[in-house]
Structures are given as C-alpha cells and as structure tokens.
Design a protein around this motif. Structure first.
Motif, short mmCIF file in Angstrom:
data_model
loop_
_atom_site.label_atom_id
_atom_site.label_comp_id
_atom_site.label_asym_id
_atom_site.label_seq_id
_atom_site.Cartn_x
_atom_site.Cartn_y
_atom_site.Cartn_z
N GLU A 40 0.87 -1.18 0.00
CA GLU A 40 0.00 0.00 0.00
C GLU A 40 0.90 1.23 0.00
O GLU A 40 1.89 1.25 0.73
N MET A 41 0.56 2.23 -0.81
CA MET A 41 1.41 3.41 -0.90
C MET A 41 0.63 4.67 -0.56
O MET A 41 -0.53 4.83 -0.98
N LYS A 42 1.26 5.56 0.23
CA LYS A 42 0.66 6.86 0.49
C LYS A 42 0.73 7.69 -0.78
O LYS A 42 1.68 7.58 -1.56
N LYS A 43 -0.25 8.56 -0.98
CA LYS A 43 -0.32 9.34 -2.23
C LYS A 43 -0.59 10.82 -1.91
O LYS A 43 -1.50 11.43 -2.47
N ASP A 44 0.21 11.34 -1.02
CA ASP A 44 0.03 12.74 -0.59
C ASP A 44 0.90 13.63 -1.47
O ASP A 44 2.08 13.88 -1.17
N LEU A 45 0.34 14.10 -2.59
CA LEU A 45 1.11 14.90 -3.54
C LEU A 45 1.51 16.26 -2.95
O LEU A 45 2.53 16.83 -3.34
N LYS A 46 0.73 16.76 -2.02
CA LYS A 46 1.05 18.06 -1.43
C LYS A 46 2.32 17.99 -0.59
O LYS A 46 3.18 18.88 -0.66
N THR A 47 2.43 16.94 0.24
CA THR A 47 3.61 16.82 1.11
C THR A 47 4.72 15.98 0.47
O THR A 47 5.83 15.88 1.01
N GLY A 48 4.40 15.35 -0.69
CA GLY A 48 5.40 14.51 -1.37
C GLY A 48 5.65 13.19 -0.67
O GLY A 48 6.72 12.58 -0.83
N LEU A 91 5.88 3.50 1.45
CA LEU A 91 5.29 2.23 1.04
C LEU A 91 5.16 1.29 2.25
O LEU A 91 6.12 1.10 3.00
N THR A 92 3.99 0.74 2.42
CA THR A 92 3.78 -0.30 3.43
C THR A 92 3.82 -1.66 2.74
O THR A 92 3.08 -1.89 1.78
N MET A 93 4.69 -2.54 3.25
CA MET A 93 4.79 -3.89 2.71
C MET A 93 4.35 -4.87 3.79
O MET A 93 4.84 -4.83 4.92
N LYS A 94 3.44 -5.76 3.45
CA LYS A 94 2.88 -6.69 4.41
C LYS A 94 3.62 -8.03 4.39
O LYS A 94 4.18 -8.42 3.36
N HIS A 95 3.57 -8.70 5.53
CA HIS A 95 4.02 -10.09 5.65
C HIS A 95 5.43 -10.28 5.11
O HIS A 95 5.69 -11.14 4.27
#
Length: 620
Positions: A216-224, A228-232
C-alpha cells in the motif's frame, strides 16, 4: 577453480547485457555407456536449466526462465565437452549451477559453476555516481555500489524488522513540487516492480507477482509522501528498494533508496539429535478454520494443517512421518518439530497462516543450521577409512541400516540380519564393511581405498522393521587429493591408484587428462590388454601400467619423460558390469630448462588438428 566435498567449483563473472556466457564443464562421457548431462539450479522450481540425452536435448521440464536461452554442443557427449551457453545473462541468472553427468541412470560426477552477473548502471545513474565521487573526495566512507546508496546520506534510510511482523513501512518524502499526472514506481534491486502509481491510481497489474496484494502506498502529492507499506515480510524481502517519481514526459523528478533488512531467528543443532524445534508464536488472533503451511527453501510442503487436523497427503514425501506441529491456536503457537534433522535439512523454513478465504494472515521464516560435528580427514591412497557412528537408540535384530553418500547413492545396506550387496551402488560394491554390534549401537562403516571423489557427506539411517526412521546422522569425509610433484627431466613419474583386488575380467580402465583442456585419453586398458591405438598421440609410447593389475587392484600409471606440459589434473575411471571406481591425481611438473623461440604443443598442433575425434572413437 576450487574443490569442496568432492565437487569441482568454478567461478564465472559477466556483465549484464553481454550476448552470452559460457559455463564450463568437462567429463569423459565417451568412456561410459548411456550417458546424459543435466544442468540445474537447486534454488529454482523446476530446477532443470538444460538436459542433454543421447538423442538430443530434452527440455520439457526446463525452467521457463531459461526457455530459448540455453544450448550445448551437438557432439557434447561424444567429446566430453559439456559446457553450457547461456544467452542474454541477467542479474537474475546469478547463482550456483550444477553440471551432473549421469551414466546408466547414476550420477558419476558433478561440477559446480558459480555464476555472477554484474548489473551495469543505466545512464540516469551518472549524476548519482558523480555525487558519490564528490563525497569520496570529502572523506565519506563508501563500501560498494549497493551499500553506498543507503549510506550516502540520512535521506536514504535503513529499516530493520523481524520476520513475522504484520507489515513494515518504507518511508519516503520528497520536496520536489508535484502535479497530479506524476508516475511513482517502487522497484527492488533486481528491477522487479514492487508498486506502481500512475494516472491518479495504483496499477497492481504492473507489479511483480511476489509483491501482489502485499503493498500500500501513500499518495500525498502536497507533502510529497510516497511511503510504502509492505505486508508479511520475510527474509527474501531483504533488499534495496528504489522509489522513482517521473513527470508526465518520463523525466525523473526525484529518486531515493531504502534498505530493508528482515531479521530471521536462527536455530542450530547437531546432526544425530532426535528432533529440533522451529519455534513460532503469533499474536494474530486465529480461528479454528485457519490453514497453516510450513515450506522449505525449495517450496516443498513440510507440514500442512487445515480443516482442524494435519493433512499428511499434502506433505512432500521427504517429510512424511517426520514432523509434528503444535496446534495451540488460542496462544498462536504453531511451532514445528522436525525429527532426525540432517545436514540436508539446513536452510530457510517458512510458515504461512491463511484465513478460511485463502488470505494471508501472517507469515514468518526460521533459519535452520544442522552442523555435521563428525569430520573425518584422510589422505588419498590409504587402505581404508572408518566412518564412525554409535547410537544410543535400542536396536533389534530386524532393523535396516542404510549408508548413503552425497548423491544419495547406497553405500552399504544391512537388512534381515545380513549385508545386502545387491542394494549397493556399483561404485561401492566390494569396497565397504559395516560393524553390526546392535547391542552397543555400533554401525560404523569402513570404506576401502578412499579417493578424493569420495569426499563429502555420508548419511546413516536406521529403520525399524516397519520402515520408520529410528535414528540418522551425517558424517563428513574429507579425502585430500593425491598430489604428485616431479622435476622436468626425470625418467618417469608414478600416478598412484589402488582399489579393491580381484576385479572382474570385463573391467575397463581409462586414465585421462581433463584439466587444463582439452580432455585426452592418456591410457586405456580393456579386454585384458592395453589399447594403445586409443591413446592421444601426445602420450603414445610414454605410459605403462602394472601387469596383473585386475588381480592386485593396483591401477597406477607410470608416465615417462614428464614435461611441464603434462602438469594438470588426471582422472582414472574403472568400469565393469558390477563395479565403478573413480579417482583424481594432480600432477605438477616443475620446469628446469628455458626454451628460446616459439614452441608448439603437439596436443593442438597442425599435425593433430583436433585430438577430440580420438576420444570419440573410444570403445564404449
């Protein structure tokens, strides 16, 4: 090249992008009947890289990563030139390759080639490299291309985590102004795509399958922020990850590296113990309908629990009857007991717990190292060597004792109260004796006339009359290769080889020179006499063997007028319908005379344009 445990090891390095690379392997297959050659990698499934049989290539079971990329000489088996050509080598091809020669269905020799494919930096890395050079000038300590990426500044973080955690965060934030049409790509050091964000959304179809449903990846273009969250995560996820942000035109706006290290618990034990525990207790709440799967480093199923009970039908047959798993789902304890571990069991074991819908709840790996505490060293040429083992397990008269070698060939079999030579591999027939003191548990093995080719791991397994394993243990044998030195100008030199006496009348004995190339027949004895016509002309009139050699078992070769050119490795193969023997002798001829002007090697000169046809005509 180097030698270890009876397997010759050669190292090959090449840069990614070259047209092809050659993996060397030579063996006198022309000396044996019904031979085939298999190139393999044990870390792959299927493991076959290339298989050559009498009638040509047999590639039905070839690993798909090598389809259309491998080839061998069409006359490889005729001349003993078994090298493999691999086209378009990539970093993924780095690994240990085994060249196995099989004759009559038995492995008669193995060679290991360690291939390292170096990655060539792409032009976009040039600015990074320039920065690194500047840092070097300023005194920064940089240990290598991969390591400098994580150490060059505090903006390239290192993340450490234990195997078994639910997830890990790979942080990344850029200060570069971003628009909505950027592309963000996370990749690992092998350039496999870990996560792709493009046109305002994730693109899971672009991911490498090993990362599917795990990111899962954060997509905050304002703060850049594109952390990335990697599971297991498990040990195989230890890697250097690159996050690259591209503009709509494909230009790189920002790039950063994150080094992830996944710590794995280690379990060490000696071969010969009754069992070993691979511990794991998870904090994830578990229900009665979970599925628990333990696998080994080759993805074989070690133990499977599902529908409330163990499922031995799902196990790989290697582990059937040899495992027990705790099933305390309330406390999350799913530790695995592995019975009678041996050196072959060393490696990574992975436990994965699934929900009843097939989703991964949690997974963790454990590293097992099985030590072989008993190492026996001996010189090549001794009359015999003892492989000792005394067990404390009570033994009855109806036990079966089986000694096997590193190739899983049967060295000695005792059953129904007596030895069973019919079960032995012909390599060992007439060459072993086993103690049978069942009261004291002494089943030590005597191996007669050991050679360097016998070096390696020997495994003794004791079975009950029902076929259950009572005990097993490894013993490692190291036979130092026979080395002979002589000065140039000596009248002759003896290459020693003694084996069991009273060899059968149909025994064929061949001495050959195999390193450095080319492979050449040095001396051939067959049908009760020397076959001088089959010798390479370089050795004609220069060799002799003892009379009555089959009766005495003394197969030593005398080489007359040795020169520096004779230096190298020699092998002697002994074959009949019932037996097979092999030895190696390393000869070094020290030169004493300097020869001025050009010289010509008769082995490759125009008077003998190609010595290998002589080998191809050798009787089989």
């Amino acid at each position: 090249s180097q030698h270890a445990l009876g397997v010759e090891v050669k190292k090959v390095e090449v840069e990614e992008g070259q047209g092809s690379v050659l993996l060397p392997c030579e063996f006198p297959t022309f000396f044996y009947d019904n031979c085939s050659v298999e190139w393999s990698r044990s870390d792959l499934n299927p493991s076959t890289v290339h298989l050559r049989q009498d009638k040509g290539d047999h590639l039905q079971n070839q690993n798909q990563n090598y389809r259309g990329r491998t080839s061998m000489r069409t006359d490889a088996l005729e001349y003993g030139e078994l090298r493999l050509s691999l086209t378009h080598p990539s970093v993924n091809d780095t690994g240990n390759y085994i060249c196995s020669t099989l004759c009559h269905g038995d492995k008669v020799r193995q060679f290991k080639v360690q291939l390292k494919v170096r990655k060539v930096p792409v032009p976009t890395w040039v600015p990074v490299l320039v920065v690194l050079l500047v840092l070097l000038v300023l005194g920064a300590v940089i240990g290598g291309v991969l390591w400098h990426r994580r150490s060059k500044s505090n903006t390239d973080p290192q993340v450490e985590v234990d195997s078994g955690v639910e997830s890990v965060l790979l942080p990344w934030r850029t200060n570069v102004p971003l628009t909505d049409d950027v592309t963000v790509e996370w990749a690992d050091v092998e350039n496999r795509k870990v996560h792709v964000y493009q046109n305002g959304s994730d693109h899971p179809e672009e991911q490498d399958r090993r990362y599917s449903d795990r990111t899962e990846m954060k997509k905050d273009l304002k703060t850049g922020d594109f952390s990335l969250t990697m599971k297991h995560v498990t040990s195989v996820d230890t890697n250097i990850y690159t996050c690259t942000v591209y503009s709509r035109d494909g230009n790189i706006l920002s790039r950063k590296y994150v080094f992830l290290k996944v710590r794995v618990p280690q379990v060490e034990v000696d071969s010969g113990v009754e069992s070993v525990l691979l511990p794991w207790r998870t904090n994830v709440p578990l229900t009665d309908d979970v599925r628990v799967k333990w696998t080994d480093q080759f993805y074989r199923k070690v133990h499977v629990y599902q529908n409330g009970s163990d499922d031995p039908e799902e196990q790989d047959r290697r582990y059937r009857g040899g495992t027990e798993m705790k099933k305390d789902l309330k406390t999350g304890d799913v530790s695995l007991t592995l019975k009678y571990p041996t050196w072959d069991d060393s490696g990574r074991f992975l436990c994965t717990i699934y929900s009843n819908h097939g989703n991964i709840l949690v997974r963790k790996d454990v590293e097992l190292k099985v030590r072989v505490p008993q190492v026996v060293e001996v010189d090549s040429g001794v009359e015999s060597v003892l492989l000792p083992w005394r067990t404390n397990v009570p033994l009855t008269d109806d036990v079966r004792v089986e000694w096997t070698d590193k190739n899983n060939w049967k060295v000695h079999v005792y059953q129904n109260g007596s030895d069973d030579p019919e079960e032995q591999d012909r390599r060992y027939r007439g060459g072993t004796e086993m103690k049978k003191d069942l009261k004291t548990g002494d089943v030590s093995l005597t191996l007669k006339y050991p050679t360097w080719d016998d070096s390696g791991r020997f495994l003794c397994t004791i079975y009950s009359n029902h076929g259950n394993i009572l005990m097993r243990k490894d013993v490692e044998l190291k036979v130092r290769v026979c080395q002979v030195e002589v000065e140039e100008g000596a009248e002759s030199v003896l290459l020693p080889f003694r084996t069991t006496p009273d060899l059968p009348g149909d025994t064929k004995v061949m001495w050959y020179h195999y390193e450095p190339e080319p492979v050449m027949v040095v001396h051939l004895y067959q049908n009760g006499s020397d076959q001088s016509d089959e010798q390479n002309q370089f050795y004609r009139g220069r060799t002799e063997m003892n009379e009555d050699l089959l009766r005495t078992g003394d197969l030593s070769l005398r080489l007359k007028n040795p020169t520096e050119t004779d230096s190298g490795e020699y092998g002697c193969g002994v074959e009949s319908r019932d037996i097979w023997r092999l030895t190696t002798v390393r000869l070094k001829v020290k030169g004493t005379v300097q020869v001025q002007g050009p010289t010509e090697d008769i082995r490759t000169s125009s008077s003998s344009p190609d010595p290998t046809p002589l080998l191809a005509d050798s009787p089989l």
